[in-house]
Design a protein around this motif. Sequence first.
Motif, PDB file in Angstrom:
ATOM      1  N   LYS A 167       0.867  -1.132  -0.027  1.00  0.00           N
ATOM      2  CA  LYS A 167       0.059   0.176  -0.035  1.00  0.00           C
ATOM      3  C   LYS A 167       0.821   1.364  -0.167  1.00  0.00           C
ATOM      4  O   LYS A 167       1.759   1.341   0.825  1.00  0.00           O
ATOM      5  CB  LYS A 167      -1.037  -0.051   1.269  1.00  0.00           C
ATOM      6  CG  LYS A 167      -1.919   1.128   1.307  1.00  0.00           C
ATOM      7  CD  LYS A 167      -2.773   1.144   2.322  1.00  0.00           C
ATOM      8  CE  LYS A 167      -3.451   2.488   2.492  1.00  0.00           C
ATOM      9  NZ  LYS A 167      -4.346   2.673   1.340  1.00  0.00           N
ATOM     10  N   VAL A 168       0.692   2.083  -0.897  1.00  0.00           N
ATOM     11  CA  VAL A 168       1.666   3.284  -1.165  1.00  0.00           C
ATOM     12  C   VAL A 168       0.739   4.362  -0.945  1.00  0.00           C
ATOM     13  O   VAL A 168      -0.382   4.642  -1.320  1.00  0.00           O
ATOM     14  CB  VAL A 168       2.270   3.240  -2.421  1.00  0.00           C
ATOM     15  CG1 VAL A 168       3.021   4.755  -2.583  1.00  0.00           C
ATOM     16  CG2 VAL A 168       3.193   1.924  -2.835  1.00  0.00           C
ATOM     17  N   VAL A 169       1.133   5.310   0.210  1.00  0.00           N
ATOM     18  CA  VAL A 169       0.607   6.729   0.326  1.00  0.00           C
ATOM     19  C   VAL A 169       1.508   7.625   0.033  1.00  0.00           C
ATOM     20  O   VAL A 169       2.552   7.798   0.449  1.00  0.00           O
ATOM     21  CB  VAL A 169       0.272   6.709   1.829  1.00  0.00           C
ATOM     22  CG1 VAL A 169      -0.540   8.116   2.097  1.00  0.00           C
ATOM     23  CG2 VAL A 169      -0.698   5.613   2.363  1.00  0.00           C
ATOM     24  N   GLY A 214      -2.636   3.776  -8.893  1.00  0.00           N
ATOM     25  CA  GLY A 214      -3.182   3.187  -7.787  1.00  0.00           C
ATOM     26  C   GLY A 214      -2.723   3.494  -6.483  1.00  0.00           C
ATOM     27  O   GLY A 214      -3.294   2.648  -5.523  1.00  0.00           O
ATOM     28  N   PHE A 215      -2.012   4.297  -6.323  1.00  0.00           N
ATOM     29  CA  PHE A 215      -1.663   4.961  -4.829  1.00  0.00           C
ATOM     30  C   PHE A 215      -2.663   5.975  -4.191  1.00  0.00           C
ATOM     31  O   PHE A 215      -3.375   6.435  -4.685  1.00  0.00           O
ATOM     32  CB  PHE A 215      -0.128   5.602  -4.920  1.00  0.00           C
ATOM     33  CG  PHE A 215       0.946   4.888  -5.398  1.00  0.00           C
ATOM     34  CD1 PHE A 215       0.714   3.461  -5.637  1.00  0.00           C
ATOM     35  CD2 PHE A 215       1.777   5.506  -6.030  1.00  0.00           C
ATOM     36  CE1 PHE A 215       1.800   2.731  -6.369  1.00  0.00           C
ATOM     37  CE2 PHE A 215       3.178   4.800  -6.640  1.00  0.00           C
ATOM     38  CZ  PHE A 215       2.906   3.454  -6.636  1.00  0.00           C
ATOM     39  N   SER A 216      -2.633   5.716  -2.862  1.00  0.00           N
ATOM     40  CA  SER A 216      -3.606   6.662  -1.925  1.00  0.00           C
ATOM     41  C   SER A 216      -2.744   8.060  -1.880  1.00  0.00           C
ATOM     42  O   SER A 216      -1.497   8.029  -1.941  1.00  0.00           O
ATOM     43  CB  SER A 216      -3.714   6.178  -0.663  1.00  0.00           C
ATOM     44  OG  SER A 216      -4.506   4.759  -0.686  1.00  0.00           O
ATOM     45  N   VAL A 217      -3.578   9.155  -1.662  1.00  0.00           N
ATOM     46  CA  VAL A 217      -3.076  10.456  -1.385  1.00  0.00           C
ATOM     47  C   VAL A 217      -3.298  10.679   0.235  1.00  0.00           C
ATOM     48  O   VAL A 217      -4.572  10.933   0.529  1.00  0.00           O
ATOM     49  CB  VAL A 217      -3.536  11.243  -2.294  1.00  0.00           C
ATOM     50  CG1 VAL A 217      -3.224  12.712  -2.082  1.00  0.00           C
ATOM     51  CG2 VAL A 217      -3.183  11.085  -3.855  1.00  0.00           C
ATOM     52  N   LEU A 263      -1.771  10.922   7.234  1.00  0.00           N
ATOM     53  CA  LEU A 263      -1.559   9.568   6.956  1.00  0.00           C
ATOM     54  C   LEU A 263      -2.286   8.852   7.786  1.00  0.00           C
ATOM     55  O   LEU A 263      -2.963   7.993   6.903  1.00  0.00           O
ATOM     56  CB  LEU A 263       0.027   9.309   7.560  1.00  0.00           C
ATOM     57  CG  LEU A 263       0.490   7.732   7.170  1.00  0.00           C
ATOM     58  CD1 LEU A 263       0.492   7.476   5.803  1.00  0.00           C
ATOM     59  CD2 LEU A 263       1.867   7.696   7.647  1.00  0.00           C
ATOM     60  N   ASN A 264      -2.779   9.120   8.983  1.00  0.00           N
ATOM     61  CA  ASN A 264      -3.714   8.236   9.635  1.00  0.00           C
ATOM     62  C   ASN A 264      -5.205   8.414   9.028  1.00  0.00           C
ATOM     63  O   ASN A 264      -5.777   7.484   9.398  1.00  0.00           O
ATOM     64  CB  ASN A 264      -3.799   8.833  11.152  1.00  0.00           C
ATOM     65  CG  ASN A 264      -2.564   8.289  12.036  1.00  0.00           C
ATOM     66  OD1 ASN A 264      -2.044   7.291  11.679  1.00  0.00           O
ATOM     67  ND2 ASN A 264      -2.201   8.911  12.980  1.00  0.00           N
ATOM     68  N   ALA A 265      -5.353   9.597   8.375  1.00  0.00           N
ATOM     69  CA  ALA A 265      -6.837   9.734   7.535  1.00  0.00           C
ATOM     70  C   ALA A 265      -6.958   9.016   6.397  1.00  0.00           C
ATOM     71  O   ALA A 265      -8.140   8.779   6.128  1.00  0.00           O
ATOM     72  CB  ALA A 265      -6.865  11.124   7.382  1.00  0.00           C
ATOM     73  N   VAL A 266      -6.001   8.276   6.054  1.00  0.00           N
ATOM     74  CA  VAL A 266      -6.055   7.847   4.711  1.00  0.00           C
ATOM     75  C   VAL A 266      -6.779   6.185   4.833  1.00  0.00           C
ATOM     76  O   VAL A 266      -6.441   5.695   5.538  1.00  0.00           O
ATOM     77  CB  VAL A 266      -4.597   7.325   4.074  1.00  0.00           C
ATOM     78  CG1 VAL A 266      -4.778   6.465   2.842  1.00  0.00           C
ATOM     79  CG2 VAL A 266      -3.940   8.771   3.394  1.00  0.00           C
ATOM     80  N   ARG A 267      -7.694   5.899   4.148  1.00  0.00           N
ATOM     81  CA  ARG A 267      -8.694   4.823   4.095  1.00  0.00           C
ATOM     82  C   ARG A 267      -8.475   3.928   2.667  1.00  0.00           C
ATOM     83  O   ARG A 267      -8.314   4.631   1.585  1.00  0.00           O
ATOM     84  CB  ARG A 267      -9.949   5.029   4.416  1.00  0.00           C
ATOM     85  CG  ARG A 267     -10.049   5.800   5.941  1.00  0.00           C
ATOM     86  CD  ARG A 267      -9.622   4.518   6.936  1.00  0.00           C
ATOM     87  NE  ARG A 267      -9.846   5.077   8.562  1.00  0.00           N
ATOM     88  CZ  ARG A 267      -9.071   5.733   8.969  1.00  0.00           C
ATOM     89  NH1 ARG A 267      -7.899   5.712   8.605  1.00  0.00           N
ATOM     90  NH2 ARG A 267      -9.149   5.995  10.319  1.00  0.00           N
TER      91      ARG A 267
END
Length: 267
Positions: A167-169, A214-217, A263-267
């Motif tokens: 999982k990449v943020v 497909g990475f999260s932001v 970072l914690n807010a990423v779901r």
Amino acid sequence: MKKFGITAYVASALLAAGTVLTGAATPATAAANGGYVSLGDSYSSGVGAGNYIASSGSCNRSTNAYPYLWNAAHPSSSFNFNACSGATTDSVLGGQLSSLSSSTAFVTLTAGGNDAGFSDVMRTCILSIRSVCHDRVMAADRFIESTLPAKMDRLYSAIKAKAPNAKVVVLNYPMPYDLGSNTCAGLTNDSRYDLDEATKGMNRLISATARKYGFSVGDADYAFSYHRICNGDPWLHSLNVSDTGVSYHPTPDGQRLGYLQALNAVR
């Protein structure tokens, strides 16, 4: 004034991305199942947050930086703190990816600001007249639109190839100024607008490219709302003439309450 943006690139990137998976593992879940690798520049290494790890040398990795704090709260099977002050997309690509593998479960990243010369942009705008500031910001914006997308593609593609199961943020950059504040000295409102708009252009590119792969932001910019320079409780250092390297970087609170929370807010 020219509006900042990368509309055509954003549109094509989002179309190329197709549908982004929902319901993916949270960062905590991902790291619990494998290793965590922190990549990127000074916003990830923790410049401006103090308590630097001696062995990190000029990379200035801080125990107050969000990757270190996050790993302390969510211990993983391994932690590689590779982020380094001054890193560009090219230097991340060439020098920070060796820790990635198919067993890497979690990756975080900030990159692009040094490519666009944001430190020089900030100094120029603080120390020069409005027209010089505007011209320097325009040059950075042209770089973000014309050259940086390909650099981002190369870096993100390599991360995807080396850590296909991670999982990449990707975290963005906070706009430095609150344009609604009238308490700022030294800069015109137009110059503050220019600096904020340059950051917006960078963040649009980050979001578009991240989603393309497909990475999260992680939206650090949103987390810094009401805590920008000129606010009553800023989480960013203003220009520091005795230590210019910390200028415009997150304070310890900016790392802990801004970046870590983003970072914690990423779901």
